[in-house]
Enzyme design. Structure first.
Site, PDB file in Angstrom:
ATOM      1  N   ARG B  46       0.775  -1.092   0.249  1.00 49.59           N
ATOM      2  CA  ARG B  46      -0.273  -0.144  -0.084  1.00 49.59           C
ATOM      3  C   ARG B  46       0.929   1.180   0.266  1.00 49.59           C
ATOM      4  NH1 ARG B  46      -1.181   1.894   4.963  1.00 49.59           N
ATOM      5  NH2 ARG B  46      -1.669  -0.463   5.371  1.00 49.59           N
ATOM      6  N   TYR B  98     -15.744  17.456 -15.074  1.00 51.05           N
ATOM      7  CA  TYR B  98     -16.355  16.700 -15.292  1.00 51.05           C
ATOM      8  C   TYR B  98     -17.422  16.128 -14.076  1.00 51.05           C
ATOM      9  CZ  TYR B  98     -16.726  11.138 -14.403  1.00 51.05           C
ATOM     10  OH  TYR B  98     -17.089  10.167 -14.466  1.00 51.05           O
ATOM     11  N   ASP B 170      -6.402  19.711 -14.027  1.00 45.55           N
ATOM     12  CA  ASP B 170      -7.136  17.903 -14.649  1.00 45.55           C
ATOM     13  C   ASP B 170      -6.123  18.281 -16.382  1.00 45.55           C
ATOM     14  OD1 ASP B 170      -8.125  16.201 -15.645  1.00 45.55           O
ATOM     15  OD2 ASP B 170      -9.878  15.946 -14.521  1.00 45.55           O
ATOM     16  N   LYS B 195      -7.427   7.193 -19.099  1.00 44.37           N
ATOM     17  CA  LYS B 195      -8.391   7.960 -20.531  1.00 44.37           C
ATOM     18  C   LYS B 195      -7.167   7.593 -21.628  1.00 44.37           C
ATOM     19  CE  LYS B 195     -12.127   8.112 -18.378  1.00 44.37           C
ATOM     20  NZ  LYS B 195     -11.958   8.884 -17.674  1.00 44.37           N
TER      21      LYS B 195
END
Lengths: 393, 381
Positions: B46, B98, B170, B195
Site C-alpha cells: 500500500r 466532469y 486536470d 483515458k
C-alpha cells in the site's frame, strides 16, 4: 443481489458461491474483465454495466461471493483494507462520533486521528472488551462502534453480540473488522453487526500477493450508502486483484484449518519457553477471553503475539529466524514475524503505543503453512543461540 | 530527452538482476525486511510497490514534476488532491467539469465544510470575482469536458500566484504529450489515466503529479493513509500504454480534425466544439500552451431526436462512457458523464439534450466519417 445458498456447508460455499456472473464458454472461473467501459444499447437506459468504476463483472463476482460468505446483503471491493475502512468512515458526517476499540490497527488509528478528524468526525477510543465501558462512552453524537475482535496485536476479544445489541438499542451502527478470523471462523452479521470490513490482503487472499479491502453490509440502506461512496470516491479494486481474491477464497478453509492447528501447537510451545514472558493467543486456555471466543467464533485464528524479556532479545529473534519472513502484513501461506512497535503500529505515537502495551519487546507471528516441527526448530535454534550468548540475565 | 523518447523509456531498465526490458509485475503485498530497522525501500505494497513506483516516477518525469502518485481511479486521484483542504476552505472550480468531480465536491466535501464557486475559468474576470479571503485553490480543466472551453494557463496561474492559491489542472484531455501545466507554473496535475494514458479502454486509474516535494509528500501521506492505490497489474498496463502515447495522440488529433471539419459542414449539426478548429475561441491560446488539440469533439445536433438515432446506428463507433482509447466512443453527456449535474446548470453551460461527445479513436478516419454519415442518413430517412 445474490441469493443465499444455505443448503451447503461453508467449505462448499467457498467453491460454489453464486457469483451472479453468467459463465461464457463453460469457463469454471469468472473471466478477468480488464476493461474500463461498456457498450450501451440505448441512450435512456444504462446497461447493467456502464463504467468499471461503477461496476465491473469480475469485481461484482467477488463482491457477491464475500456477501454470501458473510451472510450479508451486499459486498464491496476496495483498493486496500484502508480504502475499505476510509470508504465506510465516509458515510459519516461532520459532528458524528465513532467509538473505536482502543487496541486497533495503526493504520486505522492514523486515518481517524489525522484525516477524518480534519473533516469534523470525532473518534473516542474505548475498551470494547468491557461492554459497560462502551455503554458509558455512548453520547448523543455517537453514530457507530468500531470493533476489532480479536484485536491487533493483543488478541483481545469483544463480546460482539452484547455490543451489537447495546448499539441497536441506542440506534448506533456496529462495524467489525473481521480480518483476523475471516467469515470461516466468525460471522459478525449473524451476531447483529451492520458492517463487516476485511483487509483482504490477509487471509482472504492468503498468498501475500494482493492489496485489497472488502466490505459487507447487512441491509439495503447501508448498501446504497457504501455504493455511493465506492463510486464517487473511486477507491475500487482492479479486475486482476479481484480475480486473485476469488482464487484465494477457494482455499480459505483448508488453509485456515491447517494454520489453526499449527498456531495452537506453536502457542503452547512458546508458553513453555523461558525466554518468552507472555503469550497472547485466544486458543490457549490461559487466555482471559478463551471462553468468550469459543462461544462466538468457530476457531481462534492463527495470529500469536508474545512478549520477550527486552528489545535486545526481540531484535535477536527478528535477526535469527529463517523460515518466518520479517515484514508487515499477515494471514499468508508464509509465516510472517512482525515487530509491532516499529512496523504495523509505528503510525501510533510512541507514548500512546506504550500506554497500550505495544513495547519494543512485543512480537507478532502470523502462522503460515510451514510444518510445525520446522517452525519450532527455527525458533528453537534462535532461543538456544541466545542462551549460549548469555544475553539472558 | 524529447518526450517521445521519455515515453518509450517509461519503466525501462529497472530490473538489473535479470536485465528485463520491462518492469516486472510485482504481485506482492509485503516485502521481507533484511533486519529490524532495515528496509529494501519497500515494506508494504500500500505504501509502495516496485511496479507502481516505476509508473509514478514515469508520470512525474513526463509531467516535469517531483512526485507522482497512482490511484485506483481518476476520482480517487481527485479525492487525494481535495483532501489537501479542510473545513472552512474555499475553492474556485471550472464550471463545466466532469460530473464525478462535481458530485464529490457538491455532495461530500460540502458536508465537510469546504465551499466551492463554479466559474468559467476561460474568463479570468469571473475567477477574480469569485475570490474570497479563504480561497485556497483554483481547479481548472482545459479544455473543459464536454464544452471544450480553453483557459489561458499562464494567465490563470499568474493570477493564482498573486493570491497565493494552488493551481490544480486536470490534464486528462491533453495528456503530457500535448500539454504540461507544471512547466507553465501549475502546482498539481491530475489525470484520469483510464483515458489517454492507458489508451486502450482496459484500465480504471488515476495519476497525480506535484511540482514540489512538499505538496507531493502530503499527497503521498493521503495515498498511504486512505489507501486508494492502483494495483500492480493496472500499474503495469499504464506503463505499457504510455509507450505509444505519442503515436496515438498524433493519430487521435489527425482524425479528430478531419471529423470536426466534416461535422461542421453537416446540415443536422448546429455547432461543433473542437479547439483545433480555427473558429474555436480557444484556438490561439491552445497554440501557445499546447502542442496539439487532442481527440475530443463535442457537437450539438439540431434536434434531440437525432441523438437516439445516431447512438443506435453507429457501428464502428461504440456508444459508451469514457474516452481516450484506441476505439472511438460516443457519449451522451446529459445522461451519462454529466448526469449528476442539475439540469438548469447543464443547460446553462450547454450540456443539453442535443449535445454529443465523441472520443475519436485511431481507426481510419474514412471509416469513422462513413459510420457517422450512415447514422445521420438513418435519421433523414
Amino acid at each position: 443481489m445474490h441469493t443465499n445458498n444455505n443448503k451447503h456447508r461453508f467449505g462448499t460455499n467457498l467453491i460454489h458461491a453464486n457469483t451472479g456472473i453468467d459463465g461464457h464458454f463453460g469457463a469454471v472461473n469468472v473471466p478477468i474483465y480488464q476493461v474500463s467501459t461498456f457498450n450501451q444499447e440505448d441512450e435512456t437506459n444504462n446497461g447493467r454495466y456502464d463504467y468499471s468504476r461503477s461496476g465491473n463483472p469480475t469485481r461484482e463476482a467477488l463482491e457477491n461471493t464475500i456477501a454470501q460468505l458473510e451472510n450479508g446483503y451486499a459486498g464491496f471491493a476496495f483498493s486496500s483494507g484502508m480504502a475499505a475502512i476510509s470508504s465506510v468512515l465516509s458515510i459519516f458526517e461532520s459532528g458524528d462520533e465513532i467509538l473505536v476499540s482502543h487496541d486497533t490497527y495503526g493504520g486505522t488509528y492514523r486515518v481517524l486521528t489525522r484525516l477524518f478528524s480534519k473533516f469534523g468526525i470525532k473518534t473516542t477510543f474505548v475498551d470494547t472488551t468491557k461492554v459497560e465501558k462502551v455503554e458509558e462512552a455512548i453520547t448523543k453524537d455517537t453514530k457507530a462502534i468500531y470493533i476489532e475482535s480479536p484485536s491487533n496485536p493483543f488478541l483481545q476479544v469483544t463480546d460482539i453480540k452484547a455490543v451489537a445489541s447495546l448499539a441497536k438499542e441506542r440506534n448506533v451502527l456496529t462495524i467489525v473488522d473481521n480480518t483476523f478470523l475471516t467469515p470461516y471462523l466468525q460471522q459478525p452479521i449473524d451476531l447483529g453487526v451492520n458492517i463487516v470490513i476485511h483487509s483482504a490482503t490477509k487471509y482472504i487472499s492468503g498468498h501475500s500477493d494482493v492489496i485489497g479491502g472488502l466490505v459487507v453490509v447487512s441491509d439495503e440502506k447501508l448498501a446504497e450508502e457504501v455504493k455511493f461512496v465506492q463510486n464517487a470516491f473511486g477507491a475500487i479494486l482492479g479486475p486482476q486483484d479481484c480475480f486473485l481474491l476469488l482464487r484465494g477464497i477457494k482455499t480459505l478453509k483448508v488453509r485456515l484449518d491447517q494454520q489453526l492447528k499449527t498456531a495452537l501447537q506453536f502457542a503452547k510451545w512458546l508458553e513453555e519457553q523461558s525466554l518468552v514472558s507472555r503469550v497472547y493467543y485466544p486458543g490457549l486456555k490461559s487466555h482471559p477471553d478463551h471462553k468468550l471466543i469459543s462461544e462466538q467464533a468457530n476457531g481462534y485464528g492463527a495470529m500469536i503475539s508474545f512478549q520477550v524479556q527486552d528489545e535486545k532479545v526481540a531484535r535477536h529473534i527478528l535477526q535469527g529466524v529463517k523460515l518466518a519472513s520479517i515484514g508487515v502484513s499477515l494471514g499468508a501461506v508464509e509465516s510472517i514475524l512482525t515487530h509491532p512497535a516499529t512496523m504495523s503500529h509505528a503510525s501510533i505515537p510512541k507514548e500512546v503505543r506504550e500506554e497500550k502495551g505495544i513495547t519494543d519487546s512485543l512480537l507478532r507471528l502470523s502462522v503460515g503453512l510451514e510444518e510445525f516441527e520446522d517452525l519450532k526448530q527455527d525458533f528453537n535454534a534462535v532461543f538456544q543461540s541466545l542462551e549460549e550468548k548469555a544475553l539472558i540475565k | 530527452m524529447k518526450i517521445e523518447t521519455l515515453l518509450v523509456r517509461s519503466g525501462v531498465g529497472r530490473d538489473p538482476s535479470t536485465g528485463s526490458i520491462t518492469t516486472p509485475i510485482y504481485q506482492a503485498s509485503t516485502f521481507a525486511h533484511p533486519a529490524l530497522g532495515q528496509s529494501t525501500g519497500f515494506d508494504y505494497a500500500r505504501t509502495a510497490n516496485p511496479t507502481r513506483t516505476a509508473l509514478e516516477e514515469a508520470i512525474a518525469a513526463l509531467e516535469k514534476g517531483e512526485v507522482g502518485a497512482a490511484f485506483a481511479s481518476g476520482m480517487a486521484g481527485v479525492m487525494a488532491v481535495l483532501a489537501l483542504f479542510k473545513n472552512g476552505d474555499h475553492l474556485i472550480v471550472s464550471e463545466d467539469l466532469y460530473g464525478g468531480t462535481y458530485r464529490v465536491l457538491n455532495e461530500i466535501f460540502s458536508e465537510q465544510g469546504i465551499t466551492v464557486s463554479y466559474v468559467n475559468t476561460a474568463h479570468l474576470e469571473q475567477v477574480k470575482d469569485a475570490l474570497r479571503p479563504n480561497t485556497k485553490a483554483l481547479f481548472i480543466e482545459t479544455p473543459t469536458n464536454p464544452m471544450m472551453h480553453v483557459t489561458d494557463l499562464p494567465e490563470a496561474i499568474a493570477l493564482a500566484k498573486q493570491h497565493d492559491l494552488l493551481t490544480i489542472i486536470d490534464n486528462t484531455f491533453m495528456s503530457p504529450y500535448y500539454q504540461r501545466p507544471l512547466e507553465l507554473g501549475a502546482d498539481i496535475v491530475i489525470h484520469s489515466a483510464s483515458k489517454y494514458i492507458g489508451g486502450h479502454n482496459d484500465v480504471v486509474a488515476g495519476l497525480v503529479v506535484a511540482r514540489c516535494s512538499s505538496l507531493g509528500e502530503k499527497i503521498r501521506f493521503y495515498q498511504n493513509a486512505a489507501g486508494a492505490i492502483l494495483g500492480p497489474q493496472d500499474s503495469w498496463l499504464l506503463l505499457r500504454g504510455v509507450k505509444t502515447l505519442a503515436l496515438r495522440m498524433e493519430k487521435h488529433n489527425e482524425n479528430a480534425l478531419k471529423i470536426a471539419n466534416w461535422l461542421t459542414a453537416h446540415d443536422l449539426v448546429e455547432k461543433v466544439y473542437y479547439p483545433g478548429l480555427e473558429t474555436h475561441p480557444g484556438y490561439e491560446i491552445m497554440k501557445k500552451q499546447a502542442t496539439g488539440f487532442g481527440g475530443m469533439i463535442s457537437f450539438a445536433v439540431s434536434h434531440p431526436d437525432i441523438v437516439s438515432t445516431l447512438l443506435e446506428n453507429v457501428k464502428v463507433i461504440t456508444f459508451a462512457e469514457s474516452l481516450g482509447g484506441v476505439e472511438s466512443l460516443m457519449t451522451f453527456p446529459a445522461r451519462q458523464t454529466h448526469a449528476d449535474i442539475p439540469e438548469e446548470i447543464r443547460n446553462r453551460v450547454g450540456v443539453t439534450n442535443c449535445l454529443l461527445r465523441l472520443s475519436v479513436g485511431i481507426e481510419h478516419a474514412d471509416d469513422l466519417i462513413k459510420d457517422l454519415k450512415e447514422a445521420f442518413d438513418a435519421y433523414q430517412q
